[in-house]
Design a protein around this motif. Sequence first.
Motif, short mmCIF file in Angstrom:
data_model
loop_
_atom_site.label_atom_id
_atom_site.label_comp_id
_atom_site.label_asym_id
_atom_site.label_seq_id
_atom_site.Cartn_x
_atom_site.Cartn_y
_atom_site.Cartn_z
N PHE A 212 0.85 -1.19 0.00
CA PHE A 212 0.00 0.00 0.00
C PHE A 212 0.88 1.24 0.00
O PHE A 212 1.74 1.40 0.87
CB PHE A 212 -0.91 0.00 1.23
CG PHE A 212 -1.97 1.06 1.21
CD1 PHE A 212 -3.11 0.90 0.45
CD2 PHE A 212 -1.82 2.23 1.94
CE1 PHE A 212 -4.09 1.87 0.42
CE2 PHE A 212 -2.79 3.21 1.93
CZ PHE A 212 -3.94 3.03 1.17
N PRO A 213 0.70 2.16 -0.97
CA PRO A 213 1.54 3.36 -1.03
C PRO A 213 0.93 4.56 -0.31
O PRO A 213 -0.29 4.71 -0.24
CB PRO A 213 1.59 3.65 -2.54
CG PRO A 213 0.27 3.17 -3.03
CD PRO A 213 -0.13 2.00 -2.16
N VAL A 214 1.80 5.38 0.23
CA VAL A 214 1.42 6.65 0.87
C VAL A 214 2.40 7.69 0.35
O VAL A 214 3.60 7.44 0.31
CB VAL A 214 1.50 6.54 2.41
CG1 VAL A 214 1.31 7.88 3.06
CG2 VAL A 214 0.48 5.53 2.93
N THR B 183 -5.18 8.84 2.72
CA THR B 183 -5.14 7.92 1.58
C THR B 183 -6.10 6.75 1.81
O THR B 183 -6.77 6.30 0.88
CB THR B 183 -3.70 7.40 1.35
OG1 THR B 183 -2.84 8.52 1.14
CG2 THR B 183 -3.63 6.50 0.13
N LEU B 184 -6.20 6.29 3.05
CA LEU B 184 -7.18 5.24 3.37
C LEU B 184 -8.60 5.73 3.12
O LEU B 184 -9.43 4.99 2.58
CB LEU B 184 -7.03 4.78 4.82
CG LEU B 184 -5.83 3.90 5.12
CD1 LEU B 184 -5.66 3.71 6.62
CD2 LEU B 184 -5.95 2.55 4.42
N GLY C 275 -2.05 8.53 -4.06
CA GLY C 275 -1.74 7.32 -3.33
C GLY C 275 -2.80 6.26 -3.53
O GLY C 275 -2.50 5.07 -3.72
N ALA C 276 -4.08 6.66 -3.51
CA ALA C 276 -5.18 5.71 -3.75
C ALA C 276 -5.12 5.18 -5.18
O ALA C 276 -5.39 4.00 -5.42
CB ALA C 276 -6.52 6.38 -3.47
N TRP C 277 -4.76 6.04 -6.13
CA TRP C 277 -4.62 5.62 -7.53
C TRP C 277 -3.49 4.59 -7.67
O TRP C 277 -3.65 3.58 -8.35
CB TRP C 277 -4.34 6.85 -8.40
CG TRP C 277 -4.00 6.56 -9.82
CD1 TRP C 277 -4.84 6.11 -10.80
CD2 TRP C 277 -2.71 6.69 -10.43
NE1 TRP C 277 -4.14 5.97 -11.98
CE2 TRP C 277 -2.84 6.32 -11.78
CE3 TRP C 277 -1.46 7.09 -9.96
CZ2 TRP C 277 -1.77 6.33 -12.67
CZ3 TRP C 277 -0.41 7.11 -10.84
CH2 TRP C 277 -0.56 6.73 -12.17
N LEU C 278 -2.37 4.82 -7.00
CA LEU C 278 -1.26 3.87 -7.05
C LEU C 278 -1.62 2.55 -6.36
O LEU C 278 -1.09 1.50 -6.72
CB LEU C 278 -0.02 4.47 -6.39
CG LEU C 278 0.68 5.60 -7.14
CD1 LEU C 278 1.74 6.26 -6.25
CD2 LEU C 278 1.31 5.09 -8.42
N PRO D 269 -2.86 -3.80 -3.63
CA PRO D 269 -2.52 -3.13 -2.36
C PRO D 269 -3.70 -2.58 -1.58
O PRO D 269 -3.76 -2.72 -0.36
CB PRO D 269 -1.59 -2.00 -2.82
CG PRO D 269 -0.99 -2.49 -4.08
CD PRO D 269 -2.07 -3.30 -4.74
N GLN D 270 -4.66 -2.00 -2.27
CA GLN D 270 -5.81 -1.41 -1.59
C GLN D 270 -6.60 -2.50 -0.86
O GLN D 270 -6.92 -2.35 0.33
CB GLN D 270 -6.69 -0.71 -2.62
CG GLN D 270 -7.85 0.04 -2.05
CD GLN D 270 -8.58 0.79 -3.14
OE1 GLN D 270 -8.28 0.67 -4.33
NE2 GLN D 270 -9.56 1.56 -2.75
#
Length: 185
Positions: free
Chosen positions: A65-67, A91-92, A153-156, A172-173
Motif C-alpha cells: 500500500f503506497p502513501v 489515503t485510506l 496514493g489511492a490511484w497507485l 494493495p488497496q
Amino acid sequence: MIRLHCTKKLLAKLPLHSSGSLKRKRPLPYAANDEPESPLSGWHANLLTIQRRNCVLFVHDSTRFPVLATCLTKPDFAELDWWFQDALLNTLLKSGANEAQMDAAESALAELVCDSECDRSVQATMNRMGQDLEYQIWYDRLPISDLAPYRTGAWLADRPCTVKGVKGAIWPQREMLALLDTARR
C-alpha cells in the motif's frame, strides 16, 4: 512503534536519535499504540525529487500500500511522523476505508523508528510506483504542488503488484483494508 526502512538518500535527510526515532518538535497527532511493534509496522520509504521538490513515497511491506507526501521542506523531515500519519489516514479515506477500518488504522499508529535495512522486492515495487507517479505528472503536465497526494496514493494502490514468494499478484488497496479488518479484532 512503526518500523520504517529508509533508502540512504532519505536517511541522510532525517534528523534521528541514536534509537532511530525522529527529533521532532511537536507531538504526534495519533500515538495511542505503545506496543513494541504496531500491526501497521513494516514500511519502506524513498525520497523522490520531482520538479526540484522533495517527496517521500512510503510502501507497506506486506500489502504494498503506497502513501505519498509531497513538497516537503527541511523542517518537515523532523516531523515525518506527522506527515506519514496524515497521508496514511487520508489515503485510506480516498481508498474507501470504512469507519471501523479507519478506527483500526488510527489505533495502530505509533512513532516511526527508522533504519537502513531493505527488501529488494519492496524496493522494486516502490521504484515502479515512483516511475508511474513521475509519468503521470509529466503526461498531465502537472506542477507537483497541484498534485493531490492522497488521491494519487489511492490511484497507485488500485493496481496489481507482484510480490516475491507470492503466486500471482496482490492488490494493495484490498490487502491493506483486509489487514485493517484483522487488526481491529
